[in-house]
Scaffold this active site. Sequence first.
Site, mmCIF file in Angstrom:
data_model
loop_
_atom_site.group_PDB
_atom_site.id
_atom_site.type_symbol
_atom_site.label_atom_id
_atom_site.label_comp_id
_atom_site.label_asym_id
_atom_site.label_seq_id
_atom_site.Cartn_x
_atom_site.Cartn_y
_atom_site.Cartn_z
ATOM 1 C CB VAL A 1 -1.657 -34.230 -1.400
ATOM 2 C CG1 VAL A 1 -0.434 -33.405 -1.761
ATOM 3 C CG2 VAL A 1 -1.557 -35.637 -1.973
ATOM 4 C CB CYS A 2 -4.776 -30.447 0.873
ATOM 5 S SG CYS A 2 -5.236 -30.424 -0.850
ATOM 6 C CB THR A 3 -4.016 -33.163 5.375
ATOM 7 O OG1 THR A 3 -5.403 -33.087 5.015
ATOM 8 C CG2 THR A 3 -3.875 -33.218 6.885
#
Length: 268
Positions: free
Chosen positions: A98-100
């Site tokens: 998700v962070c990516t």
Amino acid sequence: MAAILPRAGLRALRTLPRATPVARGSFASTLPRTQRPLAQPITRRFLATGIPEQPRLRLGSTAPNFKAQTTHGEIDFHEFIGNNWAILFSHPADFTPVCTTELGAFSKLKNEFDQRGVKMIGLSANDLSSHGDWVKDINEVANTNVQFPIIADADRKVAFLYDMVDQRDIDNIAEKGIPFTIRSVFIIDPAKKIRLIMLYPASTGRNSAEVLRVIDALQAADKKGIATPIDWNVGEDVIVPPSVSTEDAKKKFGEVRELKPYLRYTNF
Ligand code: BEZ
């Protein structure tokens, strides 16, 4: 949360320095040695003293200053902001899916933030070499070129300062070992005042359009002395605040549409 962290994230965390013995009299010291958490330095402080002291972060309070290593060198946060607006957004860990996607999306919007005079800075709880490798992945996956700094907050110093930790991790610290940094967004104005705080759970990516929308709304409110209704976007009617009389609003904005004495629209 550690249970849902992908293997790469956990591997990165395991490479972080192990704790020296926990403080005598602390909660952790009451546990059998084999059950003591894999604490990082900041967590060690937490275990020894209870929740670390931190300023109360409220809308309108001064954003706490800090010095930190970033992918663009060491920064003093207030000097970094200078006379600009700033967005500080945090992530649980490098190499997480998700962070990516979030970093890729924010990177692609850099021109939008620039146009609004907003300096961008990310934060993730890993070290600089991990950030460097992760940025290569983000650039490849999102076909972008991340140009803003990312704070290396492996010891959770900034995460604790800005209260970016998950309460469930703190409650279960003996079991989970480390409180994870959550997804936070802080919008800070040129006077270094916190104007917006968004907190998102690890499993939910943010909405980049909403972040830009709220910056537009804050800047319009500051410049024009108006308020903005639900789902407002630039160009749509704005609200005359209760502190301005209809007579004064007409002088200032021109036409005023009065639905109720307390609900008046104008288009500045
Ligand atoms: C993610 O960014 O994909 C993520 C990070 C921490 C926990 C779960 C997901």
